[in-house]
Design an enzyme around this catalytic site. Structure first.
Site, PDB file in Angstrom:
ATOM      1  N   TYR A 165      35.261  39.049  32.513  1.00 44.24           N
ATOM      2  CA  TYR A 165      35.496  39.835  33.732  1.00 44.24           C
ATOM      3  C   TYR A 165      34.647  39.305  34.891  1.00 44.24           C
ATOM      4  CZ  TYR A 165      35.906  44.223  36.451  1.00 44.24           C
ATOM      5  OH  TYR A 165      36.137  45.177  37.420  1.00 44.24           O
ATOM      6  N   LYS A 169      35.926  37.757  38.419  1.00 46.01           N
ATOM      7  CA  LYS A 169      35.602  38.449  39.666  1.00 46.01           C
ATOM      8  C   LYS A 169      34.806  37.549  40.622  1.00 46.01           C
ATOM      9  CE  LYS A 169      37.650  42.370  39.012  1.00 46.01           C
ATOM     10  NZ  LYS A 169      38.915  42.619  39.745  1.00 46.01           N
TER      11      LYS A 169
END
Length: 305
Positions: A165, A169
């Site tokens: 993640y 991001k």
């Protein structure tokens, strides 16, 4: 000044729940026609159903707004392109994109499966690229576009158990930086939001009294501003619980060493000076860094460029 989106067409991905739902409802309230996109899968990206998107469309229509549901999987470019084509055929354009769709497959790095890393990158980063790619030519042709990509403090600052993640991001910021540069001549402004809110992504991580402060609706004003006519470009905004910030990547002034000191020992000896941040700046682009280093070297050697 009241920000409105009358006559504008917006796509919000991951809009069946949480942040995306709040953004879709907010844009519709301010006059935008909204494509409510949601694959309708579970938090880890499995499954799929159009009912979350349909539910949000129903809310918008009941409030007097205009919306359509779309179940495109953002990690499938053909489906994303079909969504953009459908909106353009129905409403004439896609002016605004909020790329918000995402999944979670958290595990410490040592235990993370290759497939779980790849899938999270595929949905968040590649999916955002696909959405931007699908709307880009139309925005260029019309000399107007506003795009918000969804980054996270997990990528900007780090968070245990989120290597997949966090990498995705942080990648959003790199994508945003380049698209903002390439979009300038056609008035396509590209920004990033780094939100923290009570959603199904965070419900298991935070205490109930904290979650109560962190309504998804607290993020939407920043997203609406970044999608507005007078939005900045190449800006990262943080938002959560009513707080709004601007996040910047800074580079120290640094020092230039003569070739005789191009050693790790010299770097270690000067590291405090290298890392001194009182004159730190945000650089305009990649070449700005190159130019800065060359100018420092020339100045140390008394050269004129």
């Amino acid at each position: 000044m009241t920000i409105r989106f009358d006559g504008r067409v917006a796509i919000v991905t991951g809009a069946g729940n949480g942040l995306g739902r709040a953004h879709a409802l907010g844009l519709a309230r301010r006059g935008a026609k909204v494509v409510v996109n949601d694959f309708g899968g579970a938090r880890d990206g499995t499954g799929g159903s159009l009912s979350p998107a349909d539910s949000v469309v129903e809310e918008i229509r009941k409030a007097g707004g205009v919306a359509m549901a779309d179940g495109a999987d953002v990690s499938n470019f053909e489906q994303v392109q079909a969504m953009v084509d459908r909106a353009t055929k129905e409403w004439g354009s896609v002016d605004l994109l909020c790329a918000n769709a995402g999944i979670l497959r958290d595990k410490s790095f040592g235990k993370m499966e290759i497939a779980d890393f790849a899938k999270v990158i595929d949905v968040h980063l590649v999916g955002t690229f696909y959405c931007c790619k699908a709307v880009w030519d139309g925005m260029r042709a019309r000399n107007y576009g506003r795009i918000v990509v969804t980054s996270s403090s997990s990528g900007l600052y780090g968070n245990f158990g989120q290597a997949n993640y966090g990498a995705a991001k942080a990648g959003m910021v790199g994508l945003m930086n380049v698209l903002a540069e390439e979009g300038r001549k056609n008035d396509i402004r590209v920004n990033a939001i780094a939100p923290t809110a009570a959603t199904r992504m965070t419900e298991e991580l935070l205490q109930p009294q904290v979650l109560a402060l962190m309504k998804p609706e607290a993020i939407t004003p920043a997203v609406e501003y970044l999608l507005s006519e007078d939005a900045p470009t190449k800006t990262i905004m943080g938002a959560g619980a009513g707080s709004f910030t601007v996040i910047r990547i800074l580079e120290s002034e640094g020092i230039n060493l003569p070739e005789s000191e191009w050693t790790p020992d010299a770097v270690a000896a000067h590291f405090a000076e290298i890392g001194e941040m009182s004159k730190a700046k945000t650089l305009d682009g990649a070449f700005h860094q190159t130019q800065k280093y060359v100018e420092q070297a020339a100045a140390r050697m008394g050269m004129k460029l």
